[in-house]
Design a protein around this motif. Structure first.
Motif, mmCIF file in Angstrom:
data_model
loop_
_atom_site.group_PDB
_atom_site.id
_atom_site.type_symbol
_atom_site.label_atom_id
_atom_site.label_comp_id
_atom_site.label_asym_id
_atom_site.label_seq_id
_atom_site.Cartn_x
_atom_site.Cartn_y
_atom_site.Cartn_z
ATOM 1 N N LYS A 59 66.779 -79.434 14.351
ATOM 2 C CA LYS A 59 66.533 -80.875 14.424
ATOM 3 C C LYS A 59 66.571 -81.427 15.839
ATOM 4 C CE LYS A 59 68.537 -84.216 12.290
ATOM 5 N NZ LYS A 59 67.945 -85.274 11.506
ATOM 6 N N ARG A 61 69.325 -81.997 17.285
ATOM 7 C CA ARG A 61 70.319 -83.053 17.112
ATOM 8 C C ARG A 61 71.502 -82.815 18.026
ATOM 9 N NH1 ARG A 61 71.652 -86.143 11.983
ATOM 10 N NH2 ARG A 61 73.884 -86.394 11.776
ATOM 11 N N SER A 146 69.294 -85.924 7.612
ATOM 12 C CA SER A 146 67.905 -86.196 7.266
ATOM 13 C C SER A 146 67.009 -85.155 7.952
ATOM 14 C CB SER A 146 67.532 -87.614 7.691
ATOM 15 O OG SER A 146 67.951 -87.855 9.017
ATOM 16 N N ASN A 148 64.379 -84.794 9.677
ATOM 17 C CA ASN A 148 63.439 -85.209 10.715
ATOM 18 C C ASN A 148 63.914 -84.653 12.048
ATOM 19 O OD1 ASN A 148 65.555 -87.295 9.934
ATOM 20 N ND2 ASN A 148 65.146 -87.818 12.079
ATOM 21 N N SER A 154 63.371 -91.202 9.338
ATOM 22 C CA SER A 154 63.735 -90.201 8.329
ATOM 23 C C SER A 154 62.543 -89.922 7.412
ATOM 24 C CB SER A 154 64.913 -90.699 7.493
ATOM 25 O OG SER A 154 66.055 -90.816 8.308
ATOM 26 N N GLU A 183 68.513 -94.099 3.956
ATOM 27 C CA GLU A 183 69.621 -93.182 3.739
ATOM 28 C C GLU A 183 70.781 -93.838 2.983
ATOM 29 O OE1 GLU A 183 68.362 -94.164 6.574
ATOM 30 O OE2 GLU A 183 67.879 -92.487 7.908
#
Ligand code: TXA
Ligand code: MG
Length: 353
Positions: A59, A61, A146, A148, A154, A183
């Protein structure tokens, strides 16, 4: 590059052979995107540190922003946490399965990467046959942010996941469009009174009716970036839901808002910009711009929530330079919608008068 396999599964009656394939990937430490009632999640075995680390990488992230851990039964909670309070029991009974995530102090079986080194863990039981079948068949709690790329809106269908993560994950389960579209609501139960850290699919009003005393974190309704020391949920400090285009959110009465948006649109189009407008059914015929998209009726905020992320992606895909978005009331699902729009705009908010 990974070969990402696509598994089409019936959400009413999940095909068990395909769920088996996906569960086997999770058990082996792989990554599977799957539908929930809110948005699509990207799942990994929550108790396998390497798998969760791979999840963050796929991700892109930041490691300081922990994912939500998904379970298939309230009885899956006690092994993951230190204590289940009376209030937690009440909320679980009333709102699970459903779009509500609860924070607990975690037990020592949870790897620290799963909680980003915090002493709390975020847990929810989704209301979706495919998600539940996948968790049960995998036989482990599933960490799932999520599905994405970090910073993007998302995903509310499998196509969105494919656009962001094809080649980066092992499989995508296509179970159709998510019904809620934003979400879950995140509630911190480790303090009293409990506090909503992220507004979402379970409304503040509904939580208040059950708990009586519950607060909104200032960030939920924030109209500008909050100073770092005010931040409780790591997700709050990262840029979110941002399309490629610049977004300006216009808030005010319907009349003032539509007037201001049309004024902006004209000015930017004159300067040669391609302008998209996120309108509502009641206002869309007023506007002249390159792209005008309705999120649904402003008197049906759940519908607006359901369309929000897919509309942001669609309007962005048309290659607009600027998206002008209408505000909606901060009530019911409107609170989650406005929180996402304010963040998507990077707090470029105009109050129309
Ligand atoms: O509806 C949803 O919640 C979706 C679906 C897939 O279930 N999941 C989702 O996950 O939105 P994610 O990772 O995109 O958002 C999780 C949010 C982040 O804002 C994160 O900071 C917060 O929950 N969070 C997770 N663990 C936390 C913790 N221990 N303390 C505070 N906030 C936490
Ligand atoms: Mg997310």
């Amino acid at each position: 590059m990974k070969q990402t396999i696509l598994l089409k599964v019936n959400p009413e009656n999940p095909n068990l052979d395909k769920i088996q394939i996906a569960a086997e990937i999770i058990r082996k430490g792989g990554l599977v995107a799957f539908p929930t009632e809110t948005v699509y999640g990207l799942g990994a075995n929550a108790l396998n540190a390497d798998a969760v680390l791979a999840l963050f990488e796929a991700k892109k992230r930041p490691l300081d922003n922990p994912p939500i851990v998904h379970i298939a039964n309230p009885s899956d909670v006690p092994p993951l946490v230190q204590e289940v309070s009376k209030k937690a029991e009440l909320l679980m009974e009333r709102f699970w399965p459903g779009p509500l995530t609860l924070l607990f102090r975690h037990s020592n079986i949870v790897p620290s990467v799963t909680t980003a080194g915090l002493d709390t863990i975020a847990i929810r039981m989704p209301k979706h046959n495919i998600a539940i079948a996948l968790i049960k068949t995998s036989g482990c709690p599933i960490a799932a942010p999520s599905a994405n790329l970090a910073g993007k809106p998302s995903p509310t269908n499998a196509q969105h996941v494919y656009e962001d993560l094809d080649g980066r994950i092992d499989a995508i389960i296509d179970g159709g469009a998510a019904s809620i579209g934003v979400e879950s609501t995140v509630v911190d139960l480790t303090i009293d009174p409990p506090i909503v850290l992220r507004p979402g699919g379970t409304t503040f009003e509904a939580l208040k009716r059950v708990l009586g005393d519950i607060k909104l974190h200032p960030f939920v309704e924030a109209e500008k970036e909050l100073p770092l020391e005010k931040i409780r949920s790591p997700g709050m400090k990262h840029r979110h839901y941002a399309p490629k285009a610049q977004v300006i959110l216009v808030e005010g009465t319907i009349e003032a808002m539509t007037y201001k948006i049309q004024e902006f649109a004209q000015a930017y189009i004159l300067k040669g910009a391609k302008v998209g407008i996120l309108a509502t059914d009641e206002t869309k015929s007023v506007y002249k711009a390159n792209v005008v998209k309705s999120l649904g009726s402003r008197f049906n905020l759940p519908a607006v929530a359901q369309n929000l992320f897919s509309s942001l992606r669609e309007i962005d895909a048309q290659g607009v330079d600027l998206i002008l978005a209408e505000g909606v009331p901060l009530e019911g699902m409107g609170l989650a919608v406005m929180n996402r729009l304010r963040k998507a705009s990077g707090y470029q908010i105009v109050k129309a008068k």
